[in-house]
Scaffold this motif. Structure first.
Motif, PDB file in Angstrom:
ATOM      1  N   THR A  21       0.806  -1.196   0.133  1.00  0.00           N
ATOM      2  CA  THR A  21      -0.122   0.130  -0.050  1.00  0.00           C
ATOM      3  C   THR A  21       0.904   1.387   0.082  1.00  0.00           C
ATOM      4  O   THR A  21       1.761   1.279   0.505  1.00  0.00           O
ATOM      5  N   THR A  22       0.395   2.308  -0.775  1.00  0.00           N
ATOM      6  CA  THR A  22       1.104   3.667  -0.760  1.00  0.00           C
ATOM      7  C   THR A  22       0.366   4.560   0.302  1.00  0.00           C
ATOM      8  O   THR A  22      -0.891   4.577   0.192  1.00  0.00           O
ATOM      9  N   PHE A  23       1.198   4.969   1.286  1.00  0.00           N
ATOM     10  CA  PHE A  23       0.926   6.011   2.275  1.00  0.00           C
ATOM     11  C   PHE A  23       1.266   7.238   1.808  1.00  0.00           C
ATOM     12  O   PHE A  23       2.140   7.585   1.679  1.00  0.00           O
ATOM     13  N   HIS A  45       5.322  -1.446   3.183  1.00  0.00           N
ATOM     14  CA  HIS A  45       4.677  -0.528   2.342  1.00  0.00           C
ATOM     15  C   HIS A  45       5.434   0.823   1.922  1.00  0.00           C
ATOM     16  O   HIS A  45       6.766   0.514   2.448  1.00  0.00           O
ATOM     17  N   ASP A  89      -4.535   1.885  -4.452  1.00  0.00           N
ATOM     18  CA  ASP A  89      -4.391   1.328  -3.136  1.00  0.00           C
ATOM     19  C   ASP A  89      -3.640   2.264  -2.259  1.00  0.00           C
ATOM     20  O   ASP A  89      -2.221   2.118  -1.949  1.00  0.00           O
ATOM     21  N   THR A  90      -4.199   3.362  -2.027  1.00  0.00           N
ATOM     22  CA  THR A  90      -3.538   4.498  -1.373  1.00  0.00           C
ATOM     23  C   THR A  90      -4.214   4.729  -0.152  1.00  0.00           C
ATOM     24  O   THR A  90      -5.278   5.244  -0.115  1.00  0.00           O
ATOM     25  N   VAL A  91      -3.538   5.138   0.955  1.00  0.00           N
ATOM     26  CA  VAL A  91      -4.110   5.549   2.138  1.00  0.00           C
ATOM     27  C   VAL A  91      -3.473   7.046   2.322  1.00  0.00           C
ATOM     28  O   VAL A  91      -2.263   7.131   2.274  1.00  0.00           O
ATOM     29  N   ARG A 116      -8.034   4.470  -0.959  1.00  0.00           N
ATOM     30  CA  ARG A 116      -8.483   3.565  -0.445  1.00  0.00           C
ATOM     31  C   ARG A 116      -9.112   3.838   1.168  1.00  0.00           C
ATOM     32  O   ARG A 116     -10.089   3.437   1.432  1.00  0.00           O
ATOM     33  N   HIS A 117      -8.559   4.957   1.704  1.00  0.00           N
ATOM     34  CA  HIS A 117      -8.819   5.058   3.064  1.00  0.00           C
ATOM     35  C   HIS A 117      -8.063   6.633   3.184  1.00  0.00           C
ATOM     36  O   HIS A 117      -7.085   6.939   3.016  1.00  0.00           O
ATOM     37  N   ILE A 148      -5.219  -1.175   7.085  1.00  0.00           N
ATOM     38  CA  ILE A 148      -5.399  -1.909   5.441  1.00  0.00           C
ATOM     39  C   ILE A 148      -5.484  -3.483   5.888  1.00  0.00           C
ATOM     40  O   ILE A 148      -5.297  -4.298   5.019  1.00  0.00           O
TER      41      ILE A 148
END
Length: 227
Positions: free
Chosen positions: A2-4, A29, A60-62, A83-84, A227
């Protein structure tokens, strides 16, 4: 993986995430840390959001917004799928009100911060190190405070005086992280606004306003847990 996308608040820059990034990396991540045009006296929050949206390169990014960057989260989510979204000790915009008007009404920020600032080219910069330690870095050691204070930069006034968009935030899964010993942003206000504006119960995180410095491992664990 996931990318933050980690978005800094007022007077800060991408440097403030330097201890959190390795923790996210150890969990498998990646982190992206856009530089906001915070000191630009002509830039609006919409301009800030454009910068952040350009850093979102997959679904797929927070999206994590600290402090003032909370104002940007709904604007970014209107531009790109995420995503969030995570409000980290963050402000939540009140439609139709500017930040300045919201502060006068709610007093969500400790008013002592005004005494730490001096005016510069259409904005402010932080000049009182003792107040920075007290309000921003209350649970950080002295070398951390010294290094962080030396990198604080200007924040323009222009976006703070513009009314927030009169629109409901996008339907994105949302978490609000309240720092329980925050001396800059009133934790009780954070809990109330999380329920009233975001429809979520705030998640409690021990410590002060800058957990990315004082407890990066614990912050990473909470973020990865989403996640």
């Amino acid at each position: 993986m996931t990318t933050f996308v980690l978005v800094h608040g007022s007077w800060h820059g991408p440097w403030c995430w330097e201890r959190l990034i390795p923790e996210l990396d150890r969990c498998g991540h990646r982190a992206v840390t856009p530089q906001l045009p915070s000191a630009d006296p002509a830039a609006s929050f919409a301009d800030y959001a454009d910068v952040v949206a350009a850093a979102v390169d997959d679904d797929d990014t927070v999206l994590v917004g600290h402090s003032l960057a909370g104002y940007l989260l709904p604007l970014v989510a209107q531009r790109r799928a995420v995503r969030h979204q995570v409000y980290l000790a963050a402000l939540v915009a009140e439609p139709g009100l500017s930040f300045a008007e919201q502060q006068r009404r709610d007093g969500m920020l400790n008013p002592a911060y005004r005494g730490a600032l001096r005016p510069v080219a259409g904005g402010t910069e932080w000049v009182d190190r003792d107040l920075a330690r007290e309000l921003l870095f209350s649970d950080c050691d002295e070398p951390t405070v010294a290094a962080a204070f030396g990198r604080l930069s200007g924040q323009a006034n222009h976006p703070l005086r513009q009314p927030a968009a009169d629109a409901e935030p996008p339907a994105v899964p949302t978490t609000y992280l309240v720092c329980t010993e925050d001396r800059m942003l009133d934790p009780s206000w954070s809990r109330r606004v999380a329920e009233r504006r975001l429809g979520v119960r705030a998640v409690e995180l021990a410590g002060g306003h800058s957990p990315f410095y004082s407890r990066p491992e614990a912050l990473a664990a909470v973020l990865v847990g989403l996640i």
